[in-house]
Design an enzyme around this catalytic site. Structure first.
Site, PDB file in Angstrom:
ATOM      1  N   CYS A   1       0.804  -1.235   0.000  1.00 42.16           N
ATOM      2  CA  CYS A   1       0.000   0.000   0.000  1.00 42.16           C
ATOM      3  C   CYS A   1       0.832   1.278   0.000  1.00 42.16           C
ATOM      4  O   CYS A   1       0.402   2.295  -0.532  1.00 42.16           O
ATOM      5  CB  CYS A   1      -1.009   0.006   1.146  1.00 42.16           C
ATOM      6  SG  CYS A   1      -0.292   0.308   2.769  1.00 42.16           S
TER       7      CYS A   1
ATOM      8  N   LYS B   1      -5.762  -8.466  11.904  1.00 41.48           N
ATOM      9  CA  LYS B   1      -5.718  -7.037  11.596  1.00 41.48           C
ATOM     10  C   LYS B   1      -7.081  -6.627  11.060  1.00 41.48           C
ATOM     11  O   LYS B   1      -7.518  -7.092  10.011  1.00 41.48           O
ATOM     12  CB  LYS B   1      -4.630  -6.768  10.556  1.00 41.48           C
ATOM     13  CG  LYS B   1      -4.603  -5.333  10.075  1.00 41.48           C
ATOM     14  CD  LYS B   1      -3.415  -5.051   9.172  1.00 41.48           C
ATOM     15  CE  LYS B   1      -3.497  -3.640   8.609  1.00 41.48           C
ATOM     16  NZ  LYS B   1      -2.328  -3.301   7.788  1.00 41.48           N
TER      17      LYS B   1
ATOM     18  N   LYS C   1      -4.342  -6.204  16.073  1.00 40.79           N
ATOM     19  CA  LYS C   1      -4.266  -4.782  15.738  1.00 40.79           C
ATOM     20  C   LYS C   1      -5.633  -4.289  15.310  1.00 40.79           C
ATOM     21  O   LYS C   1      -6.276  -4.975  14.514  1.00 40.79           O
ATOM     22  CB  LYS C   1      -3.258  -4.633  14.594  1.00 40.79           C
ATOM     23  CG  LYS C   1      -3.135  -3.271  14.001  1.00 40.79           C
ATOM     24  CD  LYS C   1      -2.261  -3.323  12.766  1.00 40.79           C
ATOM     25  CE  LYS C   1      -2.303  -1.954  12.125  1.00 40.79           C
ATOM     26  NZ  LYS C   1      -1.727  -1.924  10.818  1.00 40.79           N
TER      27      LYS C   1
ATOM     28  N   TYR D   1       3.473   4.394  19.378  1.00 36.23           N
ATOM     29  CA  TYR D   1       4.094   5.694  19.118  1.00 36.23           C
ATOM     30  C   TYR D   1       4.426   6.403  20.437  1.00 36.23           C
ATOM     31  O   TYR D   1       5.068   7.435  20.435  1.00 36.23           O
ATOM     32  CB  TYR D   1       3.165   6.549  18.251  1.00 36.23           C
ATOM     33  CG  TYR D   1       2.826   5.864  16.931  1.00 36.23           C
ATOM     34  CD1 TYR D   1       3.716   5.904  15.859  1.00 36.23           C
ATOM     35  CD2 TYR D   1       1.646   5.124  16.777  1.00 36.23           C
ATOM     36  CE1 TYR D   1       3.427   5.243  14.668  1.00 36.23           C
ATOM     37  CE2 TYR D   1       1.346   4.468  15.594  1.00 36.23           C
ATOM     38  CZ  TYR D   1       2.248   4.530  14.542  1.00 36.23           C
ATOM     39  OH  TYR D   1       1.964   3.864  13.374  1.00 36.23           O
TER      40      TYR D   1
HETATM   41  C1  PBG Z   1      -0.221  -1.215   5.999  1.00 36.45           C
HETATM   42  C2  PBG Z   1      -0.241  -0.771   7.414  1.00 36.45           C
HETATM   43  C3  PBG Z   1      -1.166   0.097   7.998  1.00 36.45           C
HETATM   44  C4  PBG Z   1      -0.797   0.208   9.324  1.00 36.45           C
HETATM   45  C5  PBG Z   1       0.339  -0.555   9.518  1.00 36.45           C
HETATM   46  N1  PBG Z   1       0.660  -1.161   8.330  1.00 36.45           N
HETATM   47  C6  PBG Z   1      -2.286   0.833   7.394  1.00 36.45           C
HETATM   48  C7  PBG Z   1      -3.446   0.087   6.891  1.00 36.45           C
HETATM   49  O1  PBG Z   1      -3.461  -1.143   6.867  1.00 36.45           O
HETATM   50  O2  PBG Z   1      -4.389   0.729   6.460  1.00 36.45           O
HETATM   51  C8  PBG Z   1      -1.517   1.046  10.348  1.00 36.45           C
HETATM   52  C9  PBG Z   1      -0.696   1.435  11.531  1.00 36.45           C
HETATM   53  C10 PBG Z   1      -1.253   2.570  12.318  1.00 36.45           C
HETATM   54  O3  PBG Z   1      -2.401   3.027  12.110  1.00 36.45           O
HETATM   55  O4  PBG Z   1      -0.531   3.059  13.204  1.00 36.45           O
HETATM   56  N2  PBG Z   1       1.079  -1.235   5.476  1.00 36.45           N
END
Ligand code: PBG
Length: 323
Positions: A120, A193, A246, A312
């Site tokens: 992405c 996720k 997550k 973070y």
């Molecule tokens: C995709 C990825 C995302 C996050 C980590 N890896 C974004 C998504 O899947 O839309 C989100 C991490 C965050 O919101 O801190 N590479």
């Protein structure tokens, strides 16, 4: 009458009965890396979080390390001009994140470097996989590209590769590609996720907003209760060394269940961008005491069963810990 108040009578007793501990070594700090020199730009939606060029990244990793943070997660953020439909900037030789891994490992070999493996951040459409002619994300043709990306990261010296695209079979595809190259780099799987609105600020940080549609056809539906565990089980079967849930705060139930069911596999939990930005914004408005709120949140995630927490707030927590 059972008396509980003696447990809480003063700070010393409370400390004695507190049985949830979160050492700084359990934290993983995410970094956004960009091209250039001397770049440190703050992310608008995430005050206190920056995009760094490799030189300043390395410097900052040194500072984090001096606070006790020895695990980091790297995201490459490339210019829109180099993005294409297949995300080739993500697996070309000498790509940005590969140079970042090498620089960090050269300066601080003791730091555990985890890299995010996903299309992405590299596709011009902003989706986590390839698109078919109907503009749907295509699972199986995406797998070799993710495998190639993971191979580049591993070859550069990443300690873990962390596929986050939620394609089925991605762990196995990556493990096979690594094995073919004689690499045994462990995989940290973003297993459960969820398609979450809490990723909003991250997409600003990584410049990876989907050009159209959303990620609901590959990330999990949060209205399911048992699927997350099946995802974790499948990833372990495919060879994941560590697994992840997550986001964190709205998913503590999933964490508890994952912890009790998969006792042998380290469990990582990601306190995502939106969770961070919510606390920051409320604190900046004076509505919440920031230190107490992020401390309580992180302890709650740990109490639910996280072995490691990606956050973070890692540096702020580490500073608090030092005091
Ligand atoms: C995709 C990825 C995302 C996050 C980590 N890896 C974004 C998504 O899947 O839309 C989100 C991490 C965050 O919101 O801190 N590479």
């Amino acid at each position: 009458m059972k008396r509980f108040r003696p447990y809480r009578v003063n700070q010393e007793t409370r400390d004695r009965y507190a049985d949830v501990h979160l050492p700084v070594q359990a934290l993983i700090y995410p970094y956004f890396v960009v091209e250039g020199m001397g770049v440190k730009e703050e992310i608008g939606s995430m005050p206190g979080v920056f995009r760094y060029s490799i030189d300043l990244l390395t410097e900052d990793v040194g500072e984090a390390l001096s606070l006790g943070i020895d695990k980091i997660l790297l995201f490459g953020v490339v210019d829109n001009a180099v993005k294409d439909s297949s995300g080739s900037a993500g697996y070309a030789p000498d790509l940005l994140i590969v140079r970042a891994v090498r620089a960090v490992k050269a300066a601080f070999p003791q730091v555990t470097v985890i890299t995010d493996v996903c299309l992405c951040e590299y596709t011009d459409h902003g989706h986590c996989g390839l698109l078919d002619p109907h503009h749907d994300v295509e699972n199986d043709t995406t797998l070799p590209l993710l495998a190639e990306m993971a191979f580049r990261h591993a070859e550069a010296g990443a300690d873990f590769v962390a596929p986050s695209s939620m394609m089925d079979g991605q762990i196995e595809a990556i493990k096979k590609r690594l094995a073919a190259a004689g690499l045994s780099t462990p995989v940290l799987a973003y297993s459960a996720k969820y398609a979450s609105a809490f990723y909003g600020p991250f997409r600003d940080a990584a410049q990876s907003v989907p050009g159209f549609g959303d990620r609901k056809s590959y990330q999990m539906d949060f209205r399911t209760s048992g699927q997350g565990l099946e995802e974790i089980e499948a990833d372990i079967a495919e060879g994941a060394a560590w697994v992840m849930v997550k986001p964190a705060m709205a998913y503590l139930d999933i964490i508890v269940r994952a912890r009790s069911r998969f006792t042998e596999t380290p469990l990582v939990v990601y306190q995502v961008s939106g969770e961070y930005s919510m606390l920051k914004a409320a604190a900046q408005a004076g509505y919440l005491d920031e230190e107490r709120t992020f401390y309580e949140s992180l302890i709650a995630i740990r109490r639910a069963g996280a072995d490691y927490i990606i956050t973070y707030y890692a540096k702020e927590y580490a500073k608090l810990w030092k005091e």
